[in-house]
Design a protein around this motif. Structure first.
Motif, short mmCIF file in Angstrom:
data_model
loop_
_atom_site.label_atom_id
_atom_site.label_comp_id
_atom_site.label_asym_id
_atom_site.label_seq_id
_atom_site.Cartn_x
_atom_site.Cartn_y
_atom_site.Cartn_z
N TRP A 32 -80.88 42.81 -1.13
CA TRP A 32 -82.38 43.34 -0.97
C TRP A 32 -82.30 44.37 -0.19
O TRP A 32 -83.35 45.39 -0.45
CB TRP A 32 -83.19 42.25 -0.14
N PHE A 33 -81.12 44.64 0.60
CA PHE A 33 -81.19 45.82 1.31
C PHE A 33 -79.94 46.69 1.25
O PHE A 33 -78.99 46.04 0.66
CB PHE A 33 -81.34 45.39 2.90
N CYS A 34 -79.87 47.81 1.67
CA CYS A 34 -78.36 48.58 1.82
C CYS A 34 -78.24 49.19 3.05
O CYS A 34 -79.29 49.57 3.63
CB CYS A 34 -78.61 49.78 0.67
N ASP A 35 -77.16 49.27 3.55
CA ASP A 35 -76.81 49.18 4.79
C ASP A 35 -75.63 50.26 4.84
O ASP A 35 -74.85 50.28 3.97
CB ASP A 35 -76.49 48.15 5.58
N VAL A 36 -75.55 51.06 6.00
CA VAL A 36 -74.23 51.91 6.03
C VAL A 36 -73.94 51.99 7.58
O VAL A 36 -74.60 52.01 8.57
CB VAL A 36 -74.91 53.61 5.75
N PHE A 37 -72.49 52.26 7.70
CA PHE A 37 -71.93 52.10 9.19
C PHE A 37 -71.99 53.51 9.69
O PHE A 37 -71.00 54.33 8.95
CB PHE A 37 -70.71 51.52 9.46
N CYS A 38 -73.14 54.24 10.05
CA CYS A 38 -73.41 55.65 10.57
C CYS A 38 -72.39 56.05 11.77
O CYS A 38 -73.10 55.53 12.90
CB CYS A 38 -74.75 56.05 10.53
N GLU A 39 -71.34 56.45 11.72
CA GLU A 39 -70.55 56.60 13.17
C GLU A 39 -69.47 57.16 12.77
O GLU A 39 -68.71 57.56 11.99
CB GLU A 39 -69.99 55.07 13.39
N LYS A 40 -69.11 58.12 13.79
CA LYS A 40 -67.93 59.04 13.67
C LYS A 40 -66.54 58.02 13.41
O LYS A 40 -66.43 57.12 14.17
CB LYS A 40 -67.52 59.58 15.01
N GLY A 41 -65.96 58.49 12.24
CA GLY A 41 -64.78 57.63 11.93
C GLY A 41 -65.25 56.80 10.76
O GLY A 41 -64.33 56.02 10.22
N ALA A 42 -66.34 56.64 10.28
CA ALA A 42 -66.93 55.77 9.31
C ALA A 42 -67.69 56.87 8.52
O ALA A 42 -67.12 57.70 7.85
CB ALA A 42 -67.85 54.82 9.76
N PHE A 43 -68.97 56.86 8.31
CA PHE A 43 -70.02 57.80 7.47
C PHE A 43 -70.72 58.78 8.59
O PHE A 43 -71.45 58.13 9.29
CB PHE A 43 -70.65 56.89 6.75
N SER A 44 -70.77 59.94 8.05
CA SER A 44 -71.70 60.94 8.91
C SER A 44 -72.89 60.71 8.73
O SER A 44 -73.34 59.82 7.75
CB SER A 44 -71.25 62.30 8.43
N LEU A 45 -74.07 61.39 9.27
CA LEU A 45 -75.28 61.37 9.07
C LEU A 45 -75.67 61.78 7.74
O LEU A 45 -76.36 61.19 6.94
CB LEU A 45 -76.15 62.38 9.97
N GLU A 46 -75.27 62.98 7.07
CA GLU A 46 -75.41 63.23 5.80
C GLU A 46 -75.00 62.47 4.48
O GLU A 46 -75.72 62.12 3.77
CB GLU A 46 -74.67 64.67 5.33
N GLU A 47 -73.64 61.86 4.84
CA GLU A 47 -73.49 60.84 4.06
C GLU A 47 -74.32 59.60 4.02
O GLU A 47 -74.61 59.07 3.09
CB GLU A 47 -71.71 60.39 4.54
N SER A 48 -74.66 59.28 5.23
CA SER A 48 -75.55 57.86 5.25
C SER A 48 -76.83 58.38 4.82
O SER A 48 -77.49 57.21 3.68
CB SER A 48 -75.83 57.55 6.94
#
Ligand code: NIG
Ligand code: FE
Length: 414
Positions: free
Chosen positions: A216-232
């Motif tokens: 139902w939802f999509c999540d992202v781990f927005c963190e240095k070493g994971a995904f950047s703000l732009e990628e998120s």
């Protein structure tokens, strides 16, 4: 045990949480529990049919449960878990005690990536068996609905396997499971330094996931070493176009702007939020983004807790969740409520609102669950405590005596 009509009689405190279900509670409303003293609840089939007093005679009930001296409240809703995974990571506790950080352990191939290895190898049956044990514990501790994220596959086949396992568990276990796609949990080793290609491969999965209602939802781990703000932003925007509402792991360790991005994208929630700024909080409050706080995570990482008081003062609706995962392994919302009070200075009433009706809002289920009101699902727990303050105050034990899920007594009162 199943029965057509159940009467819960004379609760010392019936915590209804009744109120406006259209939006999550904020500010002072987070202290409103809607308590009825000496209250009764009638359940017919899987629904709540009367709350407070009712003209019917107890003889009309198939089962009467005497709740004298006890608290009756809605089942806990746990709106952030990583329920499906293989194996465990107890070895990391000593690494953490020696001062290795969470992101260092991940960068060295441990942490999330070590669970990815085991989850890729595991059969569906193994994943179902391991997750069922956790669900059984959750149910005994009073949780009746959980959100479950994927994110230990990091390749299409295993991400789908995880989502299918969650769907299967939803149909075979009493607990309701609401799935979230978290393909962007970490960049897998085979895509190291090729983030764009990895993200494209996850975005390519979205239409199938949405079409088959695997999440139902999509999540992202927005963190240095994971995904950047732009990628998120790229991932969550693509998800939104497919009809998957965004959620985000934001501000857990560093503030990359993830919680303000949640506000900008009209995400349903932003989660963790240990280092969120006042500006971000303002943006979240304005957009009505639920702040899902996860005090079990800083407890297990021995780090700073989210500033719950500030979130509440700023008008952000706050929810609580376990974040159950191999780094932070607890099934108990009662433990989380206790941490929320003793470590984040939430009041017991706020922590209960955050674990029921606001938690239901964080997964878009507040129309059906999260309060004891006529027409809602009969997901109700009976706790052997004289008042709700005992739930956080007397910690480390299970106060839940009886669990009614969908109108069926699944624990206690046999
Ligand atoms: O929410 N921080 C990112 N993800 C999870 C932990 C996953 C893991 O360590 O296995 C969390 O804490
Ligand atoms: Fe998480």
């Amino acid at each position: 045990m199943s029965a057509t009509h159940i009467l819960l009689k004379n609760a010392s405190q019936l915590i209804t949480l009744a109120g406006d279900n259209h939006r999550p509670r904020t500010g002072k409303d987070m202290s409103e529990l809607g308590i009825i003293e000496h209250g009764d609840v009638w359940i017919s089939h899987n629904q709540i049919t009367a709350v407070g007093k009712d003209d019917r005679s107890p003889h009309e009930a198939d089962i009467v449960i005497d709740c004298t001296g006890k608290v009756v409240m809605p089942g806990f809703v746990d709106p952030h878990t990583h329920l499906v995974f293989a194996g465990s990571r107890e070895n990391e506790l000593e690494m953490k005690l020696k001062g290795h950080t969470y992101m260092e352990i991940l960068a060295a191939g441990g942490g999330i990536l070590s669970t990815v290895g085991k989850t890729r190898e595991a059969s569906k049956e193994q994943l179902i068996n391991e997750a069922t044990q956790r669900l059984n514990t959750m149910l005994k501790f009073g949780t009746t609905t959980v959100e479950a994220k994927s994110g230990y596959g990091l390749e299409p086949a295993t991400e789908l396997k995880m989502l299918e396992v969650a769907k299967e568990l939803n149909s075979q276990h009493p607990i309701d499971i609401v799935s979230t796609f978290l393909g962007a949990h970490a960049v897998p080793g085979e895509y190291k330094s090729r983030n764009k290609e990895y993200i494209d491969s996850m975005i390519a999965m979205l239409p199938e996931i949405a079409a088959n209602r695997l999440a139902w939802f999509c999540d992202v781990f927005c963190e240095k070493g994971a995904f950047s703000l732009e990628e998120s932003k790229a991932i969550l925007t693509a998800a939104k176009e497919e009809g998957l509402r965004p959620k985000i792991h934001a501000d857990e360790i560093e503030n990359l702007g993830g919680s303000s991005l949640a506000a900008q994208l009209n995400a349903i929630s932003a989660e963790h939020l240990a280092v969120t700024s006042e500006e971000d909080m303002k943006a979240m409050a304005q957009a009505g983004v639920v702040g899902v706080l996860l005090p079990g995570t800083p407890y297990s990482l021995m780090m700073e807790y989210a500033n719950a008081r500030k979130f509440i003062d700023m008008g952000v609706p706050v929810a609580l969740a376990t974040d159950l995962n191999p780094n932070c392994w607890t099934e108990s919302m009662q433990f989380i409520i206790s941490l929320a009070c003793y470590q984040m200075k939430m009041t017991p009433a706020e922590a209960i609102v955050a674990s029921t009706i606001n938690a239901a809002h964080a997964i878009d289920r507040a129309g059906e669950i999260g309060s004891i009101e006529i027409g809602k699902k009969a997901d109700i727990i009976i706790l052997d405590v004289p008042n709700y303050q005992h739930i956080p105050y007397h910690f480390g034990v299970n106060h839940v005596e009886t669990v009614i899920k969908d109108g069926v007594i699944v624990k206690g009162a046999e």
